[in-house]
Motif scaffolding. Structure first.
Motif, short mmCIF file in Angstrom:
data_model
loop_
_atom_site.label_atom_id
_atom_site.label_comp_id
_atom_site.label_asym_id
_atom_site.label_seq_id
_atom_site.Cartn_x
_atom_site.Cartn_y
_atom_site.Cartn_z
N ILE A 54 -3.05 -19.42 -33.36
CA ILE A 54 -4.74 -19.43 -33.64
C ILE A 54 -4.66 -18.56 -34.69
O ILE A 54 -3.67 -18.37 -36.20
CB ILE A 54 -3.86 -17.67 -33.05
N PHE A 55 -5.48 -19.51 -34.99
CA PHE A 55 -6.08 -19.12 -36.39
C PHE A 55 -7.01 -17.67 -36.29
O PHE A 55 -7.82 -17.14 -35.36
CB PHE A 55 -7.37 -20.46 -37.26
N LEU A 56 -6.98 -16.52 -37.08
CA LEU A 56 -7.37 -15.26 -36.99
C LEU A 56 -8.31 -15.27 -38.19
O LEU A 56 -8.30 -15.01 -39.13
CB LEU A 56 -6.78 -14.36 -36.67
N SER A 57 -9.49 -15.13 -37.83
CA SER A 57 -10.91 -15.17 -39.32
C SER A 57 -11.52 -13.42 -38.68
O SER A 57 -11.92 -13.11 -37.86
CB SER A 57 -11.95 -15.98 -38.90
N MET A 119 -10.37 -12.37 -44.17
CA MET A 119 -9.53 -12.44 -43.82
C MET A 119 -8.18 -13.76 -43.36
O MET A 119 -9.38 -13.46 -41.92
CB MET A 119 -8.13 -10.88 -43.54
N SER A 120 -7.86 -14.09 -43.33
CA SER A 120 -7.61 -15.51 -42.44
C SER A 120 -6.15 -15.26 -42.13
O SER A 120 -5.16 -15.43 -42.86
CB SER A 120 -7.91 -16.79 -43.44
N VAL A 121 -5.64 -15.47 -40.90
CA VAL A 121 -4.02 -14.75 -40.76
C VAL A 121 -3.90 -16.17 -39.58
O VAL A 121 -4.73 -16.35 -38.20
CB VAL A 121 -4.15 -13.94 -40.19
N TRP A 122 -3.12 -16.93 -39.57
CA TRP A 122 -1.92 -18.16 -38.36
C TRP A 122 -1.60 -17.14 -38.02
O TRP A 122 -0.18 -15.93 -38.33
CB TRP A 122 -1.84 -18.99 -39.16
N LEU A 123 -1.69 -17.48 -36.26
CA LEU A 123 -0.27 -16.47 -35.36
C LEU A 123 0.02 -17.27 -34.63
O LEU A 123 -0.67 -18.63 -34.33
CB LEU A 123 -1.29 -15.48 -34.43
N THR A 124 0.77 -17.14 -34.05
CA THR A 124 1.93 -17.44 -32.55
C THR A 124 1.02 -17.17 -31.37
O THR A 124 -0.21 -16.05 -31.95
CB THR A 124 3.07 -17.15 -32.53
N PRO A 125 1.46 -18.08 -30.79
CA PRO A 125 0.45 -17.06 -29.54
C PRO A 125 1.00 -15.77 -28.72
O PRO A 125 0.41 -15.23 -27.66
CB PRO A 125 0.88 -18.19 -28.21
N GLU A 126 2.02 -15.47 -28.99
CA GLU A 126 2.54 -14.21 -28.86
C GLU A 126 1.55 -12.77 -30.00
O GLU A 126 2.49 -12.02 -30.31
CB GLU A 126 4.00 -14.23 -28.75
N LEU A 127 1.07 -13.78 -30.41
CA LEU A 127 0.14 -12.66 -31.75
C LEU A 127 1.28 -12.28 -33.28
O LEU A 127 0.64 -11.36 -33.47
CB LEU A 127 -0.21 -11.32 -31.38
N ASN A 128 2.34 -12.87 -33.18
CA ASN A 128 3.50 -12.30 -34.62
C ASN A 128 2.58 -13.42 -35.30
O ASN A 128 2.18 -14.46 -35.75
CB ASN A 128 4.25 -13.28 -34.28
N ALA A 132 -0.71 -16.25 -44.23
CA ALA A 132 -1.98 -15.51 -43.99
C ALA A 132 -3.13 -15.85 -46.14
O ALA A 132 -2.07 -15.60 -46.54
CB ALA A 132 -1.69 -13.58 -44.10
N GLY A 133 -4.00 -15.34 -45.82
CA GLY A 133 -4.38 -15.43 -47.35
C GLY A 133 -5.98 -14.61 -47.10
O GLY A 133 -6.65 -13.70 -45.41
#
Length: 762
Positions: A54-57, A119-128, A132-133
């Protein structure tokens, strides 16, 4: 000519679901060529089903660098295809979901040493979280996407295991055990916070530290006002830690005499603390961070002298600066000029919020953007386009007064913005207005009176305001209404009622009461006591701890401003819900986030940021509520101790990170003074007794207002002292009076203003 089949093959296919969002920030990205999802089950299930990271922005609508990232990367179809092919992409408005933002910001700060937005964060499908940057330039952003996608393709299970390990580490560092708060010397801790602020204080420009400079009201000026009330005790406490026990009494006696002498001469920590606050607020008002044309204050300054801001205007900044100016004002008699400036700052903020951030229905909107179009028909926005002026603009609008105005407000022919503070070159040739010369200096240069200068400058500002509104598109408005930020603004307005007069005070009170009414009607469930966090085309997510805490504070302040019992009773009910849903009966203290199965760690974040922490404000609220609803004093006191115990380790290690909590604790240690004012509301809002109470800087004040013709019978059910007064009241025989109470013991009613003044000074 390309066929439709060819075009379909070239262009990426995507389905941007943000078109259905309500958040203005999400809607800004609704037409990106990115498969954006909102935070929720649909995105999480797809990530697990397709086994994709997951890419979380995370950002917010008024964020300048969020816009830059969007224009450079999210609007680029090649970049978007890379995102769509290898990631599930989720957009979050940090203002709607502070719980999500807080969790992953903790990871970002732990791994990068700092944070920010976007804030840019990459997560596993389990949201872990796995990486990040913040803002990434296009080349670097593409590189990160490719590297993470390649690593995931090659070793997805190893990446998942790493993410799980990171989450366990996060849980460990955020799971702080409780410790007995009784062992903490809060006076000594407050002296440490004060000393740190004094070391970082900028005696020239005001504020604390260098560039960039944020107001940081809760942890700086707000703390210092509270510290000033206990400065003598704090000095004694620090001495007790530093001197031999057998010499302590002798030393304390000498230091006490020295303190009394320095106070008499205008010195000492108390005077220094108030001077730092006063100077900082005055410099903010004078600087370019303050919009001299339209009112209000920008979020922060990129330089050390409050000159060049990032131009977004946030409701929470207006609210806290208004509170600070109103709270300090009575002490500014030491400097008549500062007194006038603090009033001017309060008026500027109220005028701006009233004109631009107030909904027709009464609530307060969240923010205005930093960027805007420089003129109608322009295709590209520019930061500060609405707020900056060329010298030619000033001459065109002001004519003969242009030279006088330019001298007063620092306008230069080639612009007054230092290129070092203009990373993107958007302010070249532009002027950010600031008070460059005092009225007296302007009068002397242009051979006129101060009164004439003041009048001419007022006319100039109005002309610039009219021209700006007629010729420039306004920045985008974030028109969602947040419960917590509205609570802060209600506090600011209620406190401003105490320092304004006549129609201005009445207007401030009206704005506060209309906002409270909006929240109660639209974001509050009377049956359950539940508060929703936001409103935009309907209610938004469930309320977080800060929504409850900030609104409770606002309602208590609103009672003191209006005398209306209903606000205290609503505050008591909201505190009950906060206790039910956020208090940790096992570990103590309060969670910051509401329960949510998709937020993998429920944090108790007591550190202050741009706003005070919910835990700090709750601590203050509990102490105040113990005096309003004194029958529940023991219950509130237990929970207050629990707040301190659950944060004892951090308080001892880094008290400066919890300045608002230390401030609330030392006020409680000093002891609250309860004033029960009995008089008819028909009396002047500036009645002599009320004015005497309001004239002091007294953070440890609780004011209960009683109308003998309509006594607060609901509150009396929760307050034994009030019950005795209400039961025996005889309206026709009751004269305006004040009972001064401390430690739940009240003196005889005082009817004489001079006698009350003497009691207040004891």
């Amino acid at each position: 000519m390309a066929t439709s089949a060819t075009v379909d093959a070239v262009l990426p296919k995507y389905e941007n679901r943000l078109v259905h969002a309500k958040s203005p920030y999400l809607l800004q990205h609704a037409h990106n060529p990115v498969d954006w999802y909102e935070w929720g089950t649909e995105a999480f299930e797809k990530a697990r089903r397709e086994n994709k990271p997951i890419f979380l922005s995370v950002g917010y609508s008024a964020c300048h660098w969020c816009h830059v990232l969007a224009h450079e990367s999210f609007e680029d179809e090649v970049m978007a295809k890379l995102m769509n092919d290898y990631f599930i992409n989720i957009k979050v408005d940090r203002e709607e979901r502070p719980d999500v933002d807080r969790l992953y910001m903790t990871f970002l700060q732990a791994t990068n040493g700092g944070g920010g937005w976007p804030m840019s964060v990459w997560l596993t499908p389990e949201l872990n979280p796995i990486f990040a940057g913040t803002y990434f330039p296009p080349g670097r952003f593409r590189q990160v996407l490719v590297q993470i996608a390649a690593t995931w393709e090659e070793e997805p299970e190893r990446v998942k295991a790493s993410g799980q390990h990171i989450t366990e580490q996060l849980r460990a560092i955020t799971d702080i055990s409780s410790a007995p708060a009784d062992n903490l010397n809060f006076y000594a801790l407050s002296k440490k916070v004060y000393d740190r602020l004094a070391t970082r204080y900028d005696p020239i420009h005001g504020g604390f530290g260098g560039a960039p400079k944020f107001p940081q009201v809760s942890q700086t000026t707000g703390f210092l006002v509270r510290y000033a009330t206990v400065a003598e005790d704090a000095n004694k406490a620090q001495l007790s830690e530093e001197r031999d026990a057998e010499n302590i009494l002798k030393v304390l006696d000498a230091e006490h005499k020295s303190f009394e002498q320095s106070e008499a001469e205008g010195g000492g920590d108390r005077a220094a603390a108030l001077t730092m606050v006063e100077h900082t607020l005055v410099q903010i008002y004078r600087g370019g961070i303050h919009d001299h044309v339209g009112g209000g204050v920008a979020r922060y300054s990129v330089d050390e002298r409050w000159h060049v801001p990032h131009f977004e205007k946030m409701l929470y900044d207006q609210a806290q600066l208004l509170s600070a100016a109103a709270e300090l004002k009575p002490s500014a008699h030491r400097s008549p000029a500062a007194h006038r400036t603090l009033l001017a700052l309060a008026r500027s903020i109220i005028a701006y919020v009233s004109a631009r951030l107030t909904a027709p229905t009464g609530g307060f909107y969240s923010a205005e953007d930093a960027d805007s179009l420089p003129h109608p028909g322009a295709e590209k926005t520019r930061e500060g386009a609405y707020y900056t002026w060329t010298a030619a603009d000033v001459r065109r609008v002001l004519g003969a007064d242009a030279e006088l105005f330019a001298y007063a407000y620092g306008v230069k022919e080639d612009g007054n913005c230092d290129p070092r503070h203009d990373v993107q070159g958007e302010l070249k040739g532009q002027n950010v207005l600031y008070i460059a010369h005092e009225l007296q200096a302007v009068a002397e240069k242009f051979a006129c009176t101060v009164a004439e200068v003041e009048e001419r400058l007022g006319v100039c500002l109005q002309k610039l305001r009219d021209d700006r509104e007629a010729s420039r598109p306004r920045p985008q408005l974030d028109d969602k209404i947040l419960a917590g930020w509205n609570g802060l603004m209600i506090s600011g307005l209620a406190r401003a009622v105490e320092v304004l007069e006549g129609a201005e005070a009445a207007r401030a009170l009206q704005l506060a009461e209309r906002a409270a009414a909006f929240l109660r009607q639209n974001l509050y469930d009377e049956a359950s006591g539940e508060l929703r966090r936001s409103w935009r085309e309907g209610p938004g997510p469930t309320g977080q701890a800060d929504d409850y805490a900030f609104l409770v504070q606002g309602l208590l302040d609103l009672h003191e401003a209006s005398g209306e019992e209903e606000y205290v009773l609503w505050a008591v009910r909201l505190q009950e819900t906060l206790d039910e849903r956020f208090f940790d009966a096992q570990g103590g203290g309060y969670f910051a986030s509401a329960p949510d199965e998709h937020v993998i760690i429920r944090l108790k974040d007591a550190q202050d940021g741009a706003e005070p922490s919910a835990a700090s404000v709750t601590l203050s609220n509990l102490h105040r509520l113990a005096h309003y609803a004194e029958d529940r004093h023991a219950e509130y006191a237990d929970k207050a101790r629990s707040v301190l115990s659950s944060n004892a380790q951090l308080l001892e290690a880094a008290p400066h990170a919890l300045g608002a909590m230390v401030g609330a604790a030392i006020v409680a240690r000093k002891g609250y003074r309860q004033f029960i004012l009995t008089e008819s509301p028909a009396s002047s809002p500036a009645s002599p007794l009320l004015s005497a109470i309001r004239a002091r800087v007294m953070p440890n004040r609780v004011l209960i207002r009683v109308d003998p013709a309509n006594p607060p019978r609901g509150l009396a059910k929760l307050n034994a002292t009030l019950r005795s007064l209400v039961d025996g009241v005889e309206v026709e025989k009751t004269r305006p009076n004040v009972r001064v109470c401390q430690n739940f013991a009240c003196g005889l009613p005082i009817e004489d203003v001079q006698e009350l003044a003497e009691a207040l000074d004891r």
